[in-house]
Motif scaffolding. Sequence first.
Motif, PDB file in Angstrom:
ATOM      1  N   MET A 155       0.827  -1.210   0.000  1.00 24.03           N
ATOM      2  CA  MET A 155       0.000   0.000   0.000  1.00 24.03           C
ATOM      3  C   MET A 155       0.861   1.259   0.000  1.00 24.03           C
ATOM      4  SD  MET A 155      -3.310  -1.054   2.223  1.00 24.03           S
ATOM      5  CE  MET A 155      -4.241   0.314   1.620  1.00 24.03           C
ATOM      6  N   MET A 156       2.007   1.220   0.708  1.00 23.10           N
ATOM      7  CA  MET A 156       2.915   2.373   0.663  1.00 23.10           C
ATOM      8  C   MET A 156       3.494   2.536  -0.735  1.00 23.10           C
ATOM      9  SD  MET A 156       4.897   2.599   4.294  1.00 23.10           S
ATOM     10  CE  MET A 156       5.458   0.908   4.374  1.00 23.10           C
ATOM     11  N   ALA A 157       3.835   1.431  -1.402  1.00 21.58           N
ATOM     12  CA  ALA A 157       4.367   1.500  -2.762  1.00 21.58           C
ATOM     13  C   ALA A 157       3.323   2.055  -3.729  1.00 21.58           C
ATOM     14  CB  ALA A 157       4.828   0.117  -3.202  1.00 21.58           C
ATOM     15  N   VAL A 158       2.084   1.638  -3.569  1.00 20.18           N
ATOM     16  CA  VAL A 158       1.016   2.128  -4.441  1.00 20.18           C
ATOM     17  C   VAL A 158       0.805   3.629  -4.196  1.00 20.18           C
ATOM     18  CG1 VAL A 158      -1.484   2.011  -4.880  1.00 20.18           C
ATOM     19  CG2 VAL A 158      -0.127  -0.082  -4.725  1.00 20.18           C
ATOM     20  N   ALA A 159       0.784   4.049  -2.936  1.00 19.99           N
ATOM     21  CA  ALA A 159       0.603   5.458  -2.618  1.00 19.99           C
ATOM     22  C   ALA A 159       1.773   6.276  -3.186  1.00 19.99           C
ATOM     23  CB  ALA A 159       0.505   5.656  -1.111  1.00 19.99           C
ATOM     24  N   HIS A 160       2.958   5.739  -3.078  1.00 22.57           N
ATOM     25  CA  HIS A 160       4.145   6.428  -3.619  1.00 22.57           C
ATOM     26  C   HIS A 160       4.027   6.569  -5.139  1.00 22.57           C
ATOM     27  CE1 HIS A 160       8.231   7.768  -3.962  1.00 22.57           C
ATOM     28  NE2 HIS A 160       8.583   6.708  -4.662  1.00 22.57           N
ATOM     29  N   ALA A 161       3.581   5.509  -5.800  1.00 18.53           N
ATOM     30  CA  ALA A 161       3.428   5.543  -7.257  1.00 18.53           C
ATOM     31  C   ALA A 161       2.333   6.528  -7.678  1.00 18.53           C
ATOM     32  CB  ALA A 161       3.123   4.143  -7.775  1.00 18.53           C
ATOM     33  N   LEU A 162       1.242   6.560  -6.945  1.00 15.29           N
ATOM     34  CA  LEU A 162       0.124   7.433  -7.306  1.00 15.29           C
ATOM     35  C   LEU A 162       0.441   8.904  -7.040  1.00 15.29           C
ATOM     36  CD1 LEU A 162      -2.960   5.388  -6.088  1.00 15.29           C
ATOM     37  CD2 LEU A 162      -2.185   5.737  -8.425  1.00 15.29           C
ATOM     38  N   MET A 163       1.237   9.165  -6.028  1.00 12.26           N
ATOM     39  CA  MET A 163       1.583  10.542  -5.689  1.00 12.26           C
ATOM     40  C   MET A 163       2.664  11.079  -6.591  1.00 12.26           C
ATOM     41  SD  MET A 163      -0.387  11.494  -3.446  1.00 12.26           S
ATOM     42  CE  MET A 163      -0.720  11.857  -1.768  1.00 12.26           C
ATOM     43  N   GLY A 164       3.383  10.209  -7.267  1.00 14.84           N
ATOM     44  CA  GLY A 164       4.443  10.651  -8.174  1.00 14.84           C
ATOM     45  C   GLY A 164       5.641  11.196  -7.436  1.00 14.84           C
ATOM     46  N   VAL A 165       5.838  10.730  -6.223  1.00 16.67           N
ATOM     47  CA  VAL A 165       6.972  11.220  -5.409  1.00 16.67           C
ATOM     48  C   VAL A 165       8.213  10.453  -5.757  1.00 16.67           C
ATOM     49  CG1 VAL A 165       7.815  11.482  -3.061  1.00 16.67           C
ATOM     50  CG2 VAL A 165       5.438  11.901  -3.561  1.00 16.67           C
TER      51      VAL A 165
END
Length: 73
Positions: free
Chosen positions: A63-73
């Motif tokens: 979930m952290m990886a998905v959030a990181h990918a979606l935020m474009g950070v």
Amino acid sequence: AQALGLTRAYWVPVSCLAVMQGMSLRAVWQRQLHRLLGTGVGLLLAWGLLLLPLDAWRISLVMMAVAHALMGV
């Protein structure tokens, strides 16, 4: 709102204020639609992740990886 017996009557003046501050009613409905679609996509993503045979730590990492990918950070 009180006459209708709404449980969260405080949202009525907040919604009216948002419309009166220059936002059109169409923009308010469009934002609501975006929120609804975003919630649906999030639920589908969570459902798919929870179907995977992962332990609690791996679920949180995914979930952290998905959030990181979606935020474009």
